[in-house]
Design a protein around this motif. Structure first.
Motif, PDB file in Angstrom:
ATOM      1  N   GLN A  71      26.998  -0.629  45.940  1.00  0.00           N
ATOM      2  CA  GLN A  71      28.318  -0.662  45.315  1.00  0.00           C
ATOM      3  C   GLN A  71      28.321  -1.403  43.980  1.00  0.00           C
ATOM      4  O   GLN A  71      28.998  -1.001  43.030  1.00  0.00           O
ATOM      5  N   ILE A  72      27.556  -2.496  43.896  1.00  0.00           N
ATOM      6  CA  ILE A  72      27.597  -3.349  42.708  1.00  0.00           C
ATOM      7  C   ILE A  72      27.062  -2.607  41.482  1.00  0.00           C
ATOM      8  O   ILE A  72      27.724  -2.521  40.446  1.00  0.00           O
ATOM      9  N   GLY A  73      25.861  -2.048  41.600  1.00  0.00           N
ATOM     10  CA  GLY A  73      25.277  -1.327  40.476  1.00  0.00           C
ATOM     11  C   GLY A  73      26.060  -0.082  40.118  1.00  0.00           C
ATOM     12  O   GLY A  73      26.239   0.240  38.935  1.00  0.00           O
ATOM     13  N   ALA A  74      26.527   0.631  41.138  1.00  0.00           N
ATOM     14  CA  ALA A  74      27.309   1.842  40.870  1.00  0.00           C
ATOM     15  C   ALA A  74      28.591   1.514  40.118  1.00  0.00           C
ATOM     16  O   ALA A  74      29.023   2.271  39.243  1.00  0.00           O
ATOM     17  N   SER A  75      29.190   0.387  40.440  1.00  0.00           N
ATOM     18  CA  SER A  75      30.416  -0.028  39.749  1.00  0.00           C
ATOM     19  C   SER A  75      30.142  -0.270  38.269  1.00  0.00           C
ATOM     20  O   SER A  75      30.976   0.046  37.410  1.00  0.00           O
ATOM     21  N   ASP A  92      21.072   9.364  47.536  1.00  0.00           N
ATOM     22  CA  ASP A  92      22.138  10.084  48.212  1.00  0.00           C
ATOM     23  C   ASP A  92      22.972   9.183  49.104  1.00  0.00           C
ATOM     24  O   ASP A  92      24.073   9.555  49.500  1.00  0.00           O
ATOM     25  N   SER A  93      22.487   7.965  49.396  1.00  0.00           N
ATOM     26  CA  SER A  93      23.318   7.013  50.120  1.00  0.00           C
ATOM     27  C   SER A  93      24.563   6.694  49.303  1.00  0.00           C
ATOM     28  O   SER A  93      25.690   6.740  49.808  1.00  0.00           O
ATOM     29  N   ILE A  94      24.366   6.389  48.026  1.00  0.00           N
ATOM     30  CA  ILE A  94      25.491   6.062  47.151  1.00  0.00           C
ATOM     31  C   ILE A  94      26.356   7.294  46.908  1.00  0.00           C
ATOM     32  O   ILE A  94      27.587   7.214  46.867  1.00  0.00           O
ATOM     33  N   MET A  95      25.702   8.446  46.795  1.00  0.00           N
ATOM     34  CA  MET A  95      26.419   9.674  46.452  1.00  0.00           C
ATOM     35  C   MET A  95      27.218  10.245  47.623  1.00  0.00           C
ATOM     36  O   MET A  95      28.350  10.702  47.434  1.00  0.00           O
ATOM     37  N   VAL A 101      31.277   5.962  54.933  1.00  0.00           N
ATOM     38  CA  VAL A 101      31.323   4.820  55.850  1.00  0.00           C
ATOM     39  C   VAL A 101      32.134   3.648  55.293  1.00  0.00           C
ATOM     40  O   VAL A 101      32.446   2.712  56.019  1.00  0.00           O
ATOM     41  N   ARG A 102      32.473   3.710  54.016  1.00  0.00           N
ATOM     42  CA  ARG A 102      33.311   2.682  53.389  1.00  0.00           C
ATOM     43  C   ARG A 102      34.628   3.316  52.963  1.00  0.00           C
ATOM     44  O   ARG A 102      34.639   4.257  52.179  1.00  0.00           O
ATOM     45  N   SER A 103      35.719   2.796  53.458  1.00  0.00           N
ATOM     46  CA  SER A 103      37.009   3.408  53.162  1.00  0.00           C
ATOM     47  C   SER A 103      37.592   2.957  51.824  1.00  0.00           C
ATOM     48  O   SER A 103      38.449   3.633  51.260  1.00  0.00           O
ATOM     49  N   ILE A 158      24.316  -1.822  55.399  1.00  0.00           N
ATOM     50  CA  ILE A 158      25.212  -0.936  56.145  1.00  0.00           C
ATOM     51  C   ILE A 158      25.551   0.284  55.291  1.00  0.00           C
ATOM     52  O   ILE A 158      25.956   0.162  54.138  1.00  0.00           O
ATOM     53  N   GLY A 159      25.338   1.449  55.859  1.00  0.00           N
ATOM     54  CA  GLY A 159      25.586   2.691  55.134  1.00  0.00           C
ATOM     55  C   GLY A 159      24.427   3.151  54.277  1.00  0.00           C
ATOM     56  O   GLY A 159      24.519   4.184  53.625  1.00  0.00           O
ATOM     57  N   SER A 160      23.327   2.389  54.278  1.00  0.00           N
ATOM     58  CA  SER A 160      22.136   2.783  53.513  1.00  0.00           C
ATOM     59  C   SER A 160      21.442   3.948  54.213  1.00  0.00           C
ATOM     60  O   SER A 160      21.685   4.210  55.397  1.00  0.00           O
ATOM     61  N   PRO A 161      20.555   4.665  53.514  1.00  0.00           N
ATOM     62  CA  PRO A 161      19.836   5.764  54.174  1.00  0.00           C
ATOM     63  C   PRO A 161      19.031   5.290  55.387  1.00  0.00           C
ATOM     64  O   PRO A 161      18.922   6.009  56.381  1.00  0.00           O
ATOM     65  N   GLN A 162      18.459   4.076  55.313  1.00  0.00           N
ATOM     66  CA  GLN A 162      17.696   3.549  56.452  1.00  0.00           C
ATOM     67  C   GLN A 162      18.603   3.373  57.672  1.00  0.00           C
ATOM     68  O   GLN A 162      18.209   3.676  58.798  1.00  0.00           O
TER      69      GLN A 162
END
Length: 321
Positions: A71-75, A92-95, A101-103, A158-162
């Protein structure tokens, strides 16, 4: 007279703007990677940036900004000026996973970014600590059924591809594992090597060095068939979970509002770099498959995967506190 003068002024302004954009790029480009150094995306991005820099005649510097599952870098990318001098290297986790998974994200993946190109797909594997008893996915499933919730695994957050990969694996196998989130994929891989956790699903680009130096044990790959680089490592499908497959992808995006001709130039340079034999060779070493796409194709794939992961995450009961 007014119309004529307006047309002249508008034409002059258009020509001036075109000349400015035609000069692009004429200074350093920042590529923000919202993931830790050494991750699959980071490795792929460094190879790509090196080739693109050489081709374009300007420096492309990478800035790793991990944290909060990207979230931080994407912001930072979302807030950057839409001038082509700040771009993002996203997985693709961010995409497509994080938005499911985050509302309450500080950005909208479909509204706040311009797709540039799909770069590569990342092949994945299940790694185990050398001190663990697990030699295959079947061993993990058997042990987890005998001791529900006792085996721990690491992820990049949480919500990462792993996290998603292991949650899907657990749901398909009907087992319960204990999730230990780390700040990034690299930290999770190091945790397996240090026996802090027993297992992790990882992009092979992240763990190739650890596997080759025998600091972790690769016990399964998520590809449809065995990989040429690891012919003795069974697929997850053939070793206990029929039909299980998983991979991820690496993309380049820009802030929303970036002019189309700049997007087109970046896209052309990405696609050109991916055709370089040295790039192809280095990607293969990292377990990466070069792809390349149009911006429109990446946009369509993002929308498709958002819908796909919405169903998968809902069906698997993956929730974020």
């Amino acid at each position: 007279m007014f119309r004529f003068m307006s047309t002249v002024v508008c034409t002059a302004l258009l020509c001036a703007a075109t000349q400015v954009y035609a000069a692009y790029p004429d200074k350093t480009i920042r590529m923000i990677i919202p993931l830790a150094a050494g991750s699959a995306v980071d490795n792929a991005a460094r190879v790509l940036a090196e080739r693109m820099s050489a081709n374009m005649g300007v420096s492309i510097i990478l800035e790793n900004e991990p944290g909060a599952s990207g979230q931080i870098g994407a912001s930072q990318v979302a807030r950057a000026a839409p001038d082509g001098y700040t771009i993002g290297g996203f997985n693709d986790s961010i995409m497509t996973m994080l938005p499911n998974v985050r509302s309450h994200l500080p950005w909208d993946i479909l509204k706040d970014f311009e797709p540039v190109s799909l770069v590569a797909t990342v092949e994945w594997g299940l790694v185990a600590s050398r001190e663990s008893p697990y030699q295959s996915a079947a061993d993990v499933i058997k042990a987890a059924k005998a001791s529900p919730g006792k085996i721990n695994y690491g992820s990049g957050g949480i919500g990462s591809p792993q996290h998603i990969a292991m949650a899907l694996f657990s749901a398909d196998a009907g087992i319960s594992l204990r999730h230990v989130p780390y700040k990034g994929a690299t930290q999770a891989a190091v945790a397996v090597a240090g026996n802090e956790v027993s297992l992790a699903f990882q992009g092979l680009a992240t763990v190739t060095a650890l596997v080759n130096t025998e600091k972790v044990r690769l016990i399964g790959v998520t590809t449809p068939s065995r990989m040429p680089q690891y012919p003795n490592v069974p697929t997850i499908s053939e070793s206990g979970l029929k039909g299980f497959q998983f991979n991820s992808w690496f993309t380049i995006v820009a802030p929303a509002g970036t002019p189309k001709n700049i997007i087109d130039r970046l896209n052309a340079e990405v696609v050109k770099a991916l055709k370089d034999p040295k790039v192809i060779e280095r990607y293969a070493h990292f377990g990466l498959t070069p792809r390349g796409s149009t911006a429109q194709e990446l946009g369509a794939e993002t929308r498709s995967q958002l819908a796909r992961y919405h169903k998968l995450i809902h069906d698997a009961g993956i929730a974020v506190n």
